[in-house]
Design a protein around this motif. Structure first.
Motif, short mmCIF file in Angstrom:
data_model
loop_
_atom_site.label_atom_id
_atom_site.label_comp_id
_atom_site.label_asym_id
_atom_site.label_seq_id
_atom_site.Cartn_x
_atom_site.Cartn_y
_atom_site.Cartn_z
N ASP A 72 43.67 40.27 38.13
CA ASP A 72 45.67 39.74 39.04
C ASP A 72 45.95 41.39 38.67
OD1 ASP A 72 46.25 37.67 39.90
OD2 ASP A 72 47.49 37.46 38.39
N GLN A 73 46.47 41.95 38.23
CA GLN A 73 46.57 43.50 38.66
C GLN A 73 46.25 43.56 39.00
OE1 GLN A 73 46.20 44.58 34.55
NE2 GLN A 73 47.60 43.33 32.92
N MET A 74 44.79 44.33 39.07
CA MET A 74 43.96 44.86 40.56
C MET A 74 44.88 44.57 42.24
SD MET A 74 40.77 45.98 39.23
CE MET A 74 40.12 47.05 40.59
N LEU A 75 44.59 43.03 42.01
CA LEU A 75 45.47 42.57 43.04
C LEU A 75 46.66 42.55 43.81
CD1 LEU A 75 44.19 38.62 42.85
CD2 LEU A 75 43.03 40.57 44.85
N ALA A 76 47.77 42.55 42.37
CA ALA A 76 48.90 43.51 42.54
C ALA A 76 49.08 45.01 43.15
CB ALA A 76 49.56 43.27 40.98
N PHE A 87 34.73 32.43 38.13
CA PHE A 87 35.64 31.73 37.20
C PHE A 87 37.39 33.00 37.38
CE2 PHE A 87 38.81 32.89 33.50
CZ PHE A 87 38.80 31.08 33.45
N VAL A 88 38.28 32.05 37.55
CA VAL A 88 39.51 32.86 38.10
C VAL A 88 40.80 31.99 36.53
CG1 VAL A 88 38.95 33.58 40.07
CG2 VAL A 88 40.03 31.56 39.86
N GLY A 89 41.09 33.08 35.99
CA GLY A 89 42.05 31.97 34.78
C GLY A 89 42.64 33.56 34.54
N ASN A 90 43.79 32.37 33.32
CA ASN A 90 44.44 33.39 32.62
C ASN A 90 42.94 33.49 30.85
OD1 ASN A 90 45.92 34.87 30.15
ND2 ASN A 90 47.61 34.32 31.54
N SER A 91 42.09 33.01 30.77
CA SER A 91 41.45 32.99 29.80
C SER A 91 42.13 31.83 28.55
CB SER A 91 41.21 34.60 29.35
OG SER A 91 41.10 35.09 29.55
N SER A 92 42.54 30.40 28.95
CA SER A 92 42.74 29.56 28.13
C SER A 92 44.27 29.84 27.92
CB SER A 92 41.56 29.61 26.98
OG SER A 92 40.77 29.44 27.53
N SER A 95 48.32 30.61 33.76
CA SER A 95 47.31 30.79 35.69
C SER A 95 47.64 32.33 35.55
CB SER A 95 48.08 29.95 36.81
OG SER A 95 47.23 28.79 36.44
N LEU A 96 46.77 33.54 36.87
CA LEU A 96 47.26 34.26 37.48
C LEU A 96 47.92 34.12 38.84
CD1 LEU A 96 43.20 35.42 36.74
CD2 LEU A 96 45.27 35.90 35.77
N GLY A 97 48.83 34.71 38.96
CA GLY A 97 50.03 34.27 40.01
C GLY A 97 49.52 34.45 41.47
N ASN A 262 46.90 37.37 21.50
CA ASN A 262 46.71 36.00 22.33
C ASN A 262 48.79 36.19 23.02
OD1 ASN A 262 44.66 35.28 22.15
ND2 ASN A 262 44.77 35.52 19.53
N ALA A 263 49.64 37.02 22.49
CA ALA A 263 50.78 36.85 22.73
C ALA A 263 50.90 37.37 24.44
CB ALA A 263 52.22 37.95 22.07
N PHE A 264 50.10 38.41 24.65
CA PHE A 264 50.46 38.94 25.82
C PHE A 264 49.50 38.06 26.93
CE2 PHE A 264 48.58 41.19 29.42
CZ PHE A 264 49.08 42.09 30.17
N TYR A 265 48.24 37.69 26.55
CA TYR A 265 47.78 36.24 27.27
C TYR A 265 49.16 35.62 27.46
CZ TYR A 265 42.74 38.05 27.52
OH TYR A 265 42.01 39.06 27.84
N ARG A 266 49.64 34.95 26.95
CA ARG A 266 50.87 33.66 27.07
C ARG A 266 52.00 33.76 27.84
NH1 ARG A 266 49.71 32.57 21.40
NH2 ARG A 266 51.00 33.59 20.39
N SER A 267 52.39 35.58 27.86
CA SER A 267 52.80 36.08 28.37
C SER A 267 52.69 36.08 30.29
CB SER A 267 53.70 37.37 28.38
OG SER A 267 53.21 38.27 28.70
N TRP A 268 51.31 36.40 30.32
CA TRP A 268 50.97 36.62 32.13
C TRP A 268 51.24 35.95 32.56
CZ3 TRP A 268 51.22 41.28 34.18
CH2 TRP A 268 49.92 41.76 35.00
#
Length: 323
Positions: A72-76, A87-92, A95-97, A262-268
């Motif tokens: 997602d970051q490399m796309l941005a 698989f695409v997703g923010n690891s449970s 989403s990847l906006g 995990n906090a970072f994953y939730r915030s993404w």
């Protein structure tokens, strides 16, 4: 010692493949390349992805089984024109906006997406590593993936099946990236790379590639690697560069070194779901930092508290030797 033999010190120098991250990415990742970034939940080469963004690489085909935050970051960052994934997703954690905007509505520009199953991707790496023209698998029977991916095909087996007739079986093509980048716990200076915990398909992805960069938590003496040879997942002869980058897998984890953030994953999901917020995050955390050390400094000691891990030592193994 023969006349052409290298002195011990010179031989060690000839085997030294260590580089800084900036040098490794500049040397081995070029515009238009097919770049594999592997690590399954664990040991994701995030710092390498950030350096690709900083160097402004363009028109990359990214191959990654579990396309997640680093993709997602490399796309941005404008680096990726095609994604090959299972698989695409923010690891449970959501989403990847940026990825969703590009696939669902082509904003800010469309993304070419080639989809396989997890095992289909494993088979592609195996075919690439073994330099095979394709790899057979049964698991696409009854699936609709072949209808959306023309690269998934059927061939007739050269052998008779149980009913005496040749069998039709699905196959996937090999993948041979221009460069594979993986993260690992440790390596020696020659590139003998050791991994424990979740191993994923790092070895297969490295063997499939034309070039390979290994990013590690620490570079250790040869004696450390030799003391536990079965932990060497990737041998030196398959490696072109070794980069020491502590905590370079954040926000994923490195078994024995630090925990998953995990906090970072939730915030993404909230960050990437808003294009303006995502642009600001990229400007501050990637373009606004010179390297991964500066990125870590902005985390302000979180590794020493929230992400610290305790010891869970394995028992020593006696490999034995001649008396």
């Amino acid at each position: 010692m023969g006349p052409d033999a290298l002195p011990a010190e010179a031989a060690r120098s000839a085997r030294d493949k260590t580089m800084g991250m900036r040098e490794a990415i500049n040397s081995f990742v070029h515009d238009g390349d097919t770049v594999c970034l592997e690590g399954f939940t664990h040991l994701i080469p995030t710092a390498a992805g950030h350096e690709i963004i900083r160097q402004g690489r363009r028109n990359l085909t990214v191959v990654r089984m579990t396309a997640d935050i680093v993709v997602d970051q490399m796309l941005a960052g404008g680096c990726v024109s095609k994604l090959v994934s299972s698989f695409v997703g923010n690891s449970s954690a959501g989403s990847l906006g940026e990825l969703r905007r590009r696939i669902e509505s082509g904003v800010p520009e469309p993304l070419e997406f080639e989809e396989y199953s997890h095992y289909g991707m494993v088979c592609r790496y195996l075919a690439g590593a073994q330099r095979l023209p394709f790899y057979p698998l049964r698991s696409y029977a009854g699936s609709d993936l072949p209808s959306v991916n023309p690269a998934i095909r059927k061939v007739t087996s050269p052998y008779a099946g149980p009913d005496g007739e040749p069998e039709q079986i699905y196959v996937v093509p090999p993948v041979n990236p221009d460069v594979t980048i993986v993260h690992a716990q440790r390596a020696d200076r020659a590139g003998n790379t050791q991994v424990w915990g979740l191993t994923g398909v790092q070895a297969e992805a490295v063997f499939a590639a034309r070039r390979a960069v290994v990013v590690v938590e620490e570079i250790v003496a040869d004696e450390v690697v030799r003391s536990d040879p079965n932990r060497t997942v990737i041998p030196a002869h398959a490696v072109d560069a070794v980069v020491e980058c502590p905590r370079g897998a954040h926000p994923s984890f490195a078994q024995g070194y630090y925990d998953r953030d995990n906090a970072f994953y939730r915030s993404w999901s909230h960050i990437s779901g808003d294009p303006v917020r995502l642009k600001n995050w990229m400007a501050e955390w990637i373009h606004g930092t010179r390297d991964h050390a500066e990125y870590l400094a902005k985390l302000q000691g979180e590794f020493d508290s929230r992400l610290a891990v305790g010891e869970a030592l394995s028992r020593p193994v006696n490999y034995g030797r001649r008396l």
